[in-house]
Design a protein around this motif. Sequence first.
Motif: not given
Length: 404
Positions: A188-202, A220-226
């Motif tokens: 949820d925190a990732l979804n809210a932090a930047a709704p318009d990105v294509d993926a999250w790298l954590v 998660a709304r977009v692909p997400l991974g470590e």
Amino acid sequence: MSRRVVVVGAGIAGSAAAFAAARAGAEVVVVHDRAGASALCSGALDLEAWDTDASGEVAARAQRALTDAELAAFLTALGAHRLGGTAPNGVIATASGVVRPACAADRALLDLAPLAGRRVAVADIERDDWDASLLAKAFGASAWAEHTGTTFTPVFVRLLRTGYERRIAPYDFAELHDDPARGAALADALNAAAPDVDAWLVGPWLGIQPDTVAAIRARARVPLGETTSLLAGAAGARFERARDRLFTELGVEVRRGRVGRVAARDASWALELAPDSDGAPGELAASAVVLATGGVGAGGIVFTWRLPGVVRGFELPFAAPVTLALDGESLGGGGSLYGPSLETKGLGALERVGIACDALGRPVGKNAAQMGLFVAGDAVAGRPRTMLGAALAGLASGNVAAGG
Ligand SMILES: Cc1cc2nc3c(=O)[nH]c(=O)nc-3n(C[C@H](O)[C@H](O)[C@H](O)COP(=O)(O)OP(=O)(O)OC[C@H]3O[C@@H](n4cnc5c(N)ncnc54)[C@H](O)[C@@H]3O)c2cc1C
């Protein structure tokens, strides 16, 4: 009556040997004690050392590994890794700011290949071991990012709940997200932090249970991974959990203990286990033995000096009818008085030394008494120290050990 195969070591080589031997119908016992290199792994699974890929030859060999059906079946059974990604290899980001190919990887790692040309957000959180701005800059400056037009941007995300979370061990921080509520809060925190990105790298924070990442991704709304893990992080922990689950599914008996001696006895093998906490030594009988005891990094081979100032050299920390070798030269059964010089051989010797074997993992100098003894993984002399190389060697030795 089925053959009894004892596998010494539960890294990826020992796990693969146990998998192959159990599937071939053998009764399998795995003996292991402390964590080896596989339990400290980064999450990247290579066949050859990836940074030797100057000529394209490595990519060709990697492609062959991807088509190895038994290797694919083993990784599928482990259930924590993906083979490749978009052909020919997946592309991953390391914890030290490098973008690189990998034949296979822990499922939790973000596969960048399908994100070529897109905008990837790098989660900026207040962990002392994580610098999102620096990492995003390094990933963005990589040849892959420049070639594909992929951008990496640090984006602040409030994930920490208490001050101490900024400095607890990476393993402990990842474990927090195995709690379904905490994992959902991360998504949820990732979804809210930047709704318009294509993926999250954590960072390597997505749980130490192999299944946690799927639950977080589902939200998660977009692909997400470590990124990869640093030593003793989440990826190694997930490997150990996936391995233990596989052993249970296969009906493999697991003994925690240290093997002190492997000796031929008539047409079979006897293994002595170091005394357990009650002081009782154990003994195991086997039709065949696979030594998957790791290399110097895992303590499967040690460098000792017994007299002050006198180097004794490389040794196996247990007795077995095998010979250590370095660069094709035998080091003798118990180590020579002075041993090889690391000044002339270089520190790379620590990765080349191992048990002298033929291509099938049979100790060289094999005679009738050594029938049924096999070596796999980092324990073998002169083989590339990689996860998939170790797994392939384990599968081969497990099959032959079960077949007699
Ligand atoms: C810092 C580092 C980074 C790496 N990075 C990568 C990478 O990016 N990609 C990649 O593909 N590979 C990488 N590798 C290499 C890879 O991790 C190893 O090649 C692989 O894990 C070897 O697996 P193994 O099963 O042979 O040995 P290990 O995983 O070391 O397992 C050895 C096992 O033997 C057991 N054991 C040893 N002696 C005894 C005994 N006497 N009795 C009972 N049990 C015993 C230990 O308990 C352990 O279970 C890296 C290695 C290191 C150290």
